[in-house]
Structures are given as C-alpha cells and as structure tokens.
Design an enzyme around this catalytic site. Sequence first.
Site, short mmCIF file in Angstrom:
data_model
loop_
_atom_site.label_atom_id
_atom_site.label_comp_id
_atom_site.label_asym_id
_atom_site.label_seq_id
_atom_site.Cartn_x
_atom_site.Cartn_y
_atom_site.Cartn_z
N TYR A 247 0.94 -1.32 0.15
CA TYR A 247 0.03 0.05 -0.27
C TYR A 247 0.73 1.36 -0.05
O TYR A 247 0.71 1.91 -0.87
CB TYR A 247 -0.85 -0.03 1.23
CG TYR A 247 -1.82 1.17 1.57
CD1 TYR A 247 -2.26 1.84 0.54
CD2 TYR A 247 -1.93 1.66 2.91
CE1 TYR A 247 -3.10 3.11 0.86
CE2 TYR A 247 -2.45 2.83 3.31
CZ TYR A 247 -3.11 3.62 2.42
OH TYR A 247 -3.78 4.66 2.55
N ILE A 248 1.50 1.44 1.00
CA ILE A 248 2.24 2.67 1.07
C ILE A 248 3.29 2.72 0.13
O ILE A 248 3.83 3.79 -0.48
CB ILE A 248 2.85 3.02 2.55
CG1 ILE A 248 1.58 3.12 3.47
CG2 ILE A 248 3.48 4.24 2.79
CD1 ILE A 248 1.98 3.32 4.99
N TYR B 132 4.32 -5.71 17.46
CA TYR B 132 4.52 -4.92 16.33
C TYR B 132 5.35 -3.54 16.48
O TYR B 132 6.37 -3.39 15.88
CB TYR B 132 3.00 -4.74 15.76
CG TYR B 132 3.19 -3.54 14.54
CD1 TYR B 132 3.68 -3.93 13.32
CD2 TYR B 132 2.76 -2.40 14.80
CE1 TYR B 132 3.61 -2.91 12.37
CE2 TYR B 132 2.72 -1.44 13.69
CZ TYR B 132 3.27 -1.78 12.62
OH TYR B 132 3.36 -0.71 11.45
N PHE C 256 -15.42 -0.39 17.59
CA PHE C 256 -14.89 -1.31 18.64
C PHE C 256 -14.82 -0.14 20.06
O PHE C 256 -13.69 0.44 20.17
CB PHE C 256 -13.37 -1.32 18.36
CG PHE C 256 -13.25 -2.49 17.27
CD1 PHE C 256 -14.50 -3.50 17.10
CD2 PHE C 256 -12.36 -2.53 16.24
CE1 PHE C 256 -14.30 -4.46 16.26
CE2 PHE C 256 -12.39 -3.49 15.49
CZ PHE C 256 -13.17 -4.57 15.10
N ARG D 147 -7.93 9.40 16.06
CA ARG D 147 -6.78 8.86 15.35
C ARG D 147 -6.50 10.24 14.43
O ARG D 147 -7.45 10.76 13.96
CB ARG D 147 -7.08 7.57 14.42
CG ARG D 147 -7.25 6.30 15.11
CD ARG D 147 -5.84 6.18 15.93
NE ARG D 147 -6.02 4.93 16.89
CZ ARG D 147 -6.34 4.78 18.09
NH1 ARG D 147 -6.64 5.87 18.67
NH2 ARG D 147 -6.38 3.61 18.64
N1 UFG Z 1 -11.91 0.53 14.40
C1 UFG Z 1 -13.41 0.21 14.68
N2 UFG Z 1 -13.92 -0.64 13.82
C2 UFG Z 1 -13.11 -1.39 13.03
C3 UFG Z 1 -11.78 -1.19 12.87
C4 UFG Z 1 -11.17 0.01 13.54
O1 UFG Z 1 -13.84 0.70 15.12
O2 UFG Z 1 -13.71 -2.43 12.38
C5 UFG Z 1 -11.30 1.49 15.13
C6 UFG Z 1 -10.10 1.15 15.91
O3 UFG Z 1 -10.55 0.71 17.11
C7 UFG Z 1 -9.26 2.35 16.14
C8 UFG Z 1 -9.63 3.13 14.83
O4 UFG Z 1 -10.71 2.42 14.35
O5 UFG Z 1 -9.77 3.16 17.17
C9 UFG Z 1 -8.52 2.98 13.85
O6 UFG Z 1 -8.13 1.55 13.71
P1 UFG Z 1 -7.24 1.14 12.51
O7 UFG Z 1 -7.29 -0.43 12.69
O8 UFG Z 1 -7.60 1.57 11.34
O9 UFG Z 1 -5.91 1.58 12.86
P2 UFG Z 1 -4.88 1.57 14.09
O10 UFG Z 1 -5.08 2.92 14.84
O11 UFG Z 1 -5.54 0.63 15.04
O12 UFG Z 1 -3.65 1.03 13.69
C10 UFG Z 1 -2.82 2.02 12.91
C11 UFG Z 1 -1.62 1.44 11.62
C12 UFG Z 1 -1.04 0.43 12.52
C13 UFG Z 1 -0.29 0.95 13.59
C14 UFG Z 1 -1.07 1.78 14.64
C15 UFG Z 1 -0.42 2.75 15.37
O13 UFG Z 1 -2.77 0.67 11.10
O14 UFG Z 1 -0.40 -0.42 11.78
O15 UFG Z 1 -2.02 2.75 13.95
O16 UFG Z 1 -1.01 2.81 16.68
F1 UFG Z 1 0.40 0.12 14.41
#
Ligand code: UFG
Length: 325
Positions: free
Chosen positions: A10-11, A139, A206, A219
Amino acid sequence: MILIVGGAGYIGSHINKELNKQGYKTVIFDSLVKGHKEAVKWGDFFQGDLGNIEDIRGIFKKYPIEAVLHFAAFIEVGESVKDPQKYYQNNVKNTLNLFQVMLENDVKKIIFSSTAATFGNPQYVPIDEKHPQMPINPYGQAKLMVEKILADYDLAYGLKYVALRYFNACGADLDGEIGENHNPESHLIPLILDAALGKREDIKIFGTDYPTVDGTCIRDYVHVNDLAQAHILALKKLMDGGESDCFNLGNGSGFSVKQVIEVAKKVTGVDFKVTEVERRAGDPPELIADSKKAREILKWEPKYFDLKTIISSAWNWHKQLNKSD
Ligand code: UFG
C-alpha cells in the site's frame, strides 16, 4: 537507482509512483506475500524474500543501488500479540539481512517505515519525537528495535537513516491507479467502504466508552500521498549528506471513529449499518501527531488533511477494486 523494499504494498506503491513522477529510477523488491504485482506500475520489479539473503544480494548485484526505502513488514497489531515470532522474524531478523547486504555493498542511506505504535499508550498528545517510546505490542516493539538498531549501525558503520513514524496512513492515489488492498483488511476506512459497498453487513465500532468527545477512539489520519512527499523529502536530505533522524508524521488533528463513519456516509451516499461492540484490545483512546519537526526540518506540508478528500480518494479506488473482484 532507488531500491523500494515492499514497493508492491500500500504505502510503498504510492511512494514508487511519486518517485518516478519526480524523475527517480526505482526498482521494487517484494515477496508478493502481502504486496500486489499489479501495484508495481512504475520502475523495475524483482521478486524476492528478505528471509533469503541471496535474493537481496541478487538485486544489489543487478542494480547500482544508491539508497533504500524499506516498507516490507507485517502490520497487524492483534496478530503480533498472538504470534510474536512472525513479527520479530520478519520485521526484525529479515530486516537485518537487508542492512547486512547494504553494508556489504557500501550503500549507507535508508528510509525506514516506523509507526506511532512505537510510543505505546500516549502520556500526552499531540505526540512529538521527545515522547517516550514504550510500545505495548510486538508490532510496535519490533519497529522500535529496528529504530534502535539503525542508531547503533549509524554510530558503528555510518549507515544514515530516517525513521518515519506514520500515524494512521489512509486514502489512495488521487488518479485512482493504486490504493489500499490488505488481506485480511483490519483498517477502519477500507472496512467502512466495504460496508458501503455491501461487501460487509455492517461496520463495527470498537468501543464507545473511551474518554473522548463521543466515546470513540480518535486517530490522526494522514493521506498516503502526503506520506509519499515526506519520504521524498527525507530521501533528499540523506542524498544531500544529511544526518540520521526520526520524524512523526500526522496532521496534528484527530477524528473519532464516529466522525469518520459520518463523513463516509456523506461521501458514499450509503446509509450502511453501524454496530457498537466492545473495545478492541490494545487501542489507545487518542493518537495525534505533533509533526512540527517534519514541517521545520523536512519542510513537509501535508495537503490532503481534509477527511472528505481522504475518504473520497479511498472510495474511488475501493469501488474499482470491487468491480475487478
Ligand atoms: N476500528 C473500529 N472498527 C473497525 C476497525 C477499526 O472501530 O472495524 C477503530 C479502532 O478501534 C481504532 C480506529 O478505528 O480506534 C482505527 O483503527 P485502524 O485499525 O484503522 O488503525 P489503528 O489506529 O489501530 O492502527 C494504525 C496502523 C497500525 C499502527 C497503529 C499505530 O494501521 O499499523 O496505527 O497505533 F500500528
């Protein structure tokens, strides 16, 4: 010639496009375990695995590599908790193979993809580069280990590096040529778009009891094209003889999960189903970057910080992807 390890992902694929646009010659090294051959639309392609050092030696023999950008890594936080070996082996041990071959060939410039996950639970936001790095999952640990290894390699061998810590990478190429296509998908925006396309029955939120404005996690969503610019600026810095450094990359503003869903409903015009469920383990309530340092030193100026622009670009790509499924 610039080597992009993981350039079919992707990136990496977005940075490959931008480098070619700016006149750089690139070669992509990718195992295609997670990457997609169709995403390599620019530069040369070499299929290989970082786990096999002879593959890496092969590409360095074939091309006059001047600098390396390293994107190849597993990225699922939850999986890293269940199977840490997979993460330490691929994201650390195999990365050491790459560094070894770079040193064998006297190539001493690398841009490394790091992450906000190296900080763990924020002690304050926005998170600047001085914030303590205390990862809470393998990770993030693995990415931090590589940052530390790079610092030691710089001291000992003069390997110059820039570690770029992405917050939430998102969006897609504005021409719709490439985009985000993880399998399995775990990221919020593509999952929402799947719900809008009817490929998923709903989007699950979530956790709605976080200490945030609407109870959902916040975020810092940073567009992949803006990340691409930061990589090119970092590469130029090293090519001009600059010193090693680390930068946090985000827009400095946060959006909650509910806000992202609301904008996605407007952009797609679909009122998809939203289900509120329990918190996902390991999610900090709020992650926001302080990118002052990148703006000052790299002169980085993110352009696509508007959530509507971000989601529209992802939506354009996502619709096409669905057609070809
Ligand atoms: N979320 C939901 N429902 C979903 C998926 C995600 O509510 O089906 C929420 C998560 O709980 C989180 C937010 O949406 O609060 C963003 O989640 P992502 O999975 O899209 O991204 P993350 O913040 O968990 O992860 C990203 C990068 C990772 C990295 C991280 C750093 O994708 O690779 O930031 O904290 F490690």
